[in-house]
Write a protein that holds these residues in place. Sequence first.
Motif, PDB file in Angstrom:
ATOM      1  N   LEU A 127      23.970  -2.850 -11.476  1.00  0.00           N
ATOM      2  CA  LEU A 127      23.843  -3.306 -10.094  1.00  0.00           C
ATOM      3  C   LEU A 127      22.688  -4.290  -9.941  1.00  0.00           C
ATOM      4  CD1 LEU A 127      24.515  -0.058  -8.016  1.00  0.00           C
ATOM      5  CD2 LEU A 127      26.124  -1.840  -8.732  1.00  0.00           C
ATOM      6  N   MET A 128      21.589  -4.037 -10.660  1.00  0.00           N
ATOM      7  CA  MET A 128      20.467  -4.965 -10.602  1.00  0.00           C
ATOM      8  C   MET A 128      20.847  -6.312 -11.187  1.00  0.00           C
ATOM      9  SD  MET A 128      17.518  -4.801  -9.252  1.00  0.00           S
ATOM     10  CE  MET A 128      16.978  -6.443  -8.789  1.00  0.00           C
ATOM     11  N   LYS A 129      21.682  -6.297 -12.217  1.00  0.00           N
ATOM     12  CA  LYS A 129      22.170  -7.543 -12.804  1.00  0.00           C
ATOM     13  C   LYS A 129      22.996  -8.329 -11.791  1.00  0.00           C
ATOM     14  CE  LYS A 129      23.203 -10.472 -16.146  1.00  0.00           C
ATOM     15  NZ  LYS A 129      22.205 -11.485 -16.587  1.00  0.00           N
ATOM     16  N   TRP A 135      21.085 -14.335  -7.016  1.00  0.00           N
ATOM     17  CA  TRP A 135      19.972 -15.222  -6.652  1.00  0.00           C
ATOM     18  C   TRP A 135      19.872 -16.408  -7.605  1.00  0.00           C
ATOM     19  CZ3 TRP A 135      17.119 -15.217  -2.254  1.00  0.00           C
ATOM     20  CH2 TRP A 135      17.307 -14.117  -1.401  1.00  0.00           C
ATOM     21  N   ALA A 136      20.186 -16.196  -8.874  1.00  0.00           N
ATOM     22  CA  ALA A 136      20.213 -17.320  -9.814  1.00  0.00           C
ATOM     23  C   ALA A 136      21.320 -18.297  -9.446  1.00  0.00           C
ATOM     24  CB  ALA A 136      20.412 -16.804 -11.241  1.00  0.00           C
ATOM     25  N   HIS A 137      22.432 -17.760  -8.981  1.00  0.00           N
ATOM     26  CA  HIS A 137      23.570 -18.582  -8.549  1.00  0.00           C
ATOM     27  C   HIS A 137      23.194 -19.435  -7.341  1.00  0.00           C
ATOM     28  CE1 HIS A 137      27.624 -19.836  -8.159  1.00  0.00           C
ATOM     29  NE2 HIS A 137      28.078 -18.868  -7.391  1.00  0.00           N
ATOM     30  N   LEU A 138      22.476 -18.832  -6.398  1.00  0.00           N
ATOM     31  CA  LEU A 138      22.010 -19.567  -5.219  1.00  0.00           C
ATOM     32  C   LEU A 138      21.096 -20.714  -5.621  1.00  0.00           C
ATOM     33  CD1 LEU A 138      21.106 -16.439  -3.076  1.00  0.00           C
ATOM     34  CD2 LEU A 138      22.841 -18.113  -2.424  1.00  0.00           C
ATOM     35  N   ALA A 140      20.870 -22.270  -8.479  1.00  0.00           N
ATOM     36  CA  ALA A 140      21.602 -23.309  -9.205  1.00  0.00           C
ATOM     37  C   ALA A 140      22.422 -24.172  -8.253  1.00  0.00           C
ATOM     38  CB  ALA A 140      22.512 -22.673 -10.248  1.00  0.00           C
ATOM     39  N   ALA A 141      23.027 -23.546  -7.248  1.00  0.00           N
ATOM     40  CA  ALA A 141      23.847 -24.299  -6.291  1.00  0.00           C
ATOM     41  C   ALA A 141      23.027 -25.329  -5.541  1.00  0.00           C
ATOM     42  CB  ALA A 141      24.514 -23.337  -5.306  1.00  0.00           C
ATOM     43  N   LEU A 142      21.782 -24.974  -5.214  1.00  0.00           N
ATOM     44  CA  LEU A 142      20.917 -25.899  -4.482  1.00  0.00           C
ATOM     45  C   LEU A 142      20.348 -26.985  -5.380  1.00  0.00           C
ATOM     46  CD1 LEU A 142      19.120 -23.348  -2.142  1.00  0.00           C
ATOM     47  CD2 LEU A 142      20.854 -25.048  -1.505  1.00  0.00           C
ATOM     48  N   GLY A 143      20.580 -26.885  -6.666  1.00  0.00           N
ATOM     49  CA  GLY A 143      20.251 -27.980  -7.569  1.00  0.00           C
ATOM     50  C   GLY A 143      21.357 -29.008  -7.628  1.00  0.00           C
ATOM     51  N   GLU A 144      22.523 -28.659  -7.066  1.00  0.00           N
ATOM     52  CA  GLU A 144      23.686 -29.546  -7.073  1.00  0.00           C
ATOM     53  C   GLU A 144      23.874 -30.286  -5.758  1.00  0.00           C
ATOM     54  OE1 GLU A 144      26.748 -26.763  -7.805  1.00  0.00           O
ATOM     55  OE2 GLU A 144      26.205 -26.408  -9.910  1.00  0.00           O
ATOM     56  N   ALA A 145      23.392 -29.714  -4.672  1.00  0.00           N
ATOM     57  CA  ALA A 145      23.575 -30.300  -3.350  1.00  0.00           C
ATOM     58  C   ALA A 145      22.445 -29.834  -2.443  1.00  0.00           C
ATOM     59  CB  ALA A 145      24.927 -29.901  -2.764  1.00  0.00           C
ATOM     60  N   ASP A 146      22.217 -30.569  -1.360  1.00  0.00           N
ATOM     61  CA  ASP A 146      21.133 -30.218  -0.446  1.00  0.00           C
ATOM     62  C   ASP A 146      21.416 -28.947   0.339  1.00  0.00           C
ATOM     63  OD1 ASP A 146      19.564 -32.338  -1.199  1.00  0.00           O
ATOM     64  OD2 ASP A 146      20.099 -33.605   0.515  1.00  0.00           O
ATOM     65  N   TYR A 147      22.711 -28.656   0.555  1.00  0.00           N
ATOM     66  CA  TYR A 147      23.095 -27.504   1.368  1.00  0.00           C
ATOM     67  C   TYR A 147      24.176 -26.707   0.651  1.00  0.00           C
ATOM     68  CZ  TYR A 147      20.516 -29.971   4.967  1.00  0.00           C
ATOM     69  OH  TYR A 147      19.520 -30.610   5.654  1.00  0.00           O
ATOM     70  N   PHE A 148      24.329 -25.459   1.060  1.00  0.00           N
ATOM     71  CA  PHE A 148      25.340 -24.640   0.415  1.00  0.00           C
ATOM     72  C   PHE A 148      26.743 -25.155   0.693  1.00  0.00           C
ATOM     73  CE2 PHE A 148      21.756 -21.654   0.392  1.00  0.00           C
ATOM     74  CZ  PHE A 148      21.782 -21.307  -0.948  1.00  0.00           C
ATOM     75  N   GLY A 149      26.930 -25.736   1.877  1.00  0.00           N
ATOM     76  CA  GLY A 149      28.237 -26.297   2.195  1.00  0.00           C
ATOM     77  C   GLY A 149      28.476 -27.653   1.583  1.00  0.00           C
ATOM     78  N   ASN A 176       8.971 -17.809  -5.665  1.00  0.00           N
ATOM     79  CA  ASN A 176       8.121 -18.851  -6.242  1.00  0.00           C
ATOM     80  C   ASN A 176       8.724 -19.475  -7.492  1.00  0.00           C
ATOM     81  OD1 ASN A 176       6.139 -18.666  -4.275  1.00  0.00           O
ATOM     82  ND2 ASN A 176       4.983 -17.088  -5.383  1.00  0.00           N
ATOM     83  N   HIS A 177       9.630 -18.748  -8.146  1.00  0.00           N
ATOM     84  CA  HIS A 177      10.289 -19.274  -9.340  1.00  0.00           C
ATOM     85  C   HIS A 177      11.589 -19.997  -8.997  1.00  0.00           C
ATOM     86  CE1 HIS A 177      12.147 -15.468  -8.379  1.00  0.00           C
ATOM     87  NE2 HIS A 177      13.122 -15.683  -9.244  1.00  0.00           N
ATOM     88  N   MET A 178      11.820 -20.237  -7.684  1.00  0.00           N
ATOM     89  CA  MET A 178      13.058 -20.876  -7.233  1.00  0.00           C
ATOM     90  C   MET A 178      12.715 -22.137  -6.441  1.00  0.00           C
ATOM     91  SD  MET A 178      15.257 -17.552  -5.985  1.00  0.00           S
ATOM     92  CE  MET A 178      15.465 -16.134  -7.051  1.00  0.00           C
ATOM     93  N   PRO A 179      12.368 -23.231  -7.105  1.00  0.00           N
ATOM     94  CA  PRO A 179      11.949 -24.440  -6.385  1.00  0.00           C
ATOM     95  C   PRO A 179      13.044 -25.033  -5.508  1.00  0.00           C
ATOM     96  CG  PRO A 179      12.268 -24.897  -8.725  1.00  0.00           C
ATOM     97  CD  PRO A 179      12.310 -23.406  -8.568  1.00  0.00           C
ATOM     98  N   ASN A 180      14.291 -24.916  -5.928  1.00  0.00           N
ATOM     99  CA  ASN A 180      15.379 -25.461  -5.107  1.00  0.00           C
ATOM    100  C   ASN A 180      15.508 -24.701  -3.795  1.00  0.00           C
ATOM    101  OD1 ASN A 180      16.005 -27.268  -7.179  1.00  0.00           O
ATOM    102  ND2 ASN A 180      17.505 -25.888  -8.092  1.00  0.00           N
TER     103      ASN A 180
END
Length: 210
Positions: A127-129, A135-138, A140-149, A176-180
């Motif tokens: 469950l922790m995984k 959160w890693a997915h979130l 990464a997504a913000l490294g691809e576009a400015d917004y989730f949509g 702090n480890h999530m600059p995006n």
Amino acid sequence: MLTVHHLRISQSERIVWLCEELGLEYDLKLYNRDPETRLAPPELKALHPMEIAPVIEDGDLVLGESGAIMDYIVGKYAPDTQLVPGPTDPDFARHLYWYHFANATLMTNGMMMIAVNAVQAEMPPPLMKRVTNAWAHLEAALGEADYFGGSNFTTADIMLGFSLTTARAFNDMSINHMPNLKAYLKRIGARDAYQRAMAKCEPGFPPKLD
């Protein structure tokens, strides 16, 4: 007139934010949590069988569930809004994915953690995984576009907002480890509609944007 019932420090802030983004006229009713149970007070529970927020009233209609409420408000009051990409928009599928990810995955993970903490246990590794993957997915997504949509702000961002901001004020999670994500929250926090919404629904509670 549309009435939005908001339980303080809850996901119903999404509905207030949506109304502000759309520039709608609405009546906002605020409720404080029961100081002992931390649940909704009796007057809010009486509105809907689930006894939780959000709830809206529109004429004779009483409606719960964040996603249903947001779809209803957009469909009835702002069918042409740019906050929801249409099927021919390149960001259509991306928007849908993150719009539903908000409750189907992120909020579910959060509720699992609350339940585990309530019995003073530790999250099982599988469950922790699931939580760390989300959160890693979130990030990464913000490294691809400015917004989730996608390239523009959408209702997917509004749906995700509570888990990314207010909910974090009640745990020790650091981003702090999530600059995006940190950059994204600065963009969100600069929106006039977000600032108006939080001032109305959470007076005296500074938004958790870092």
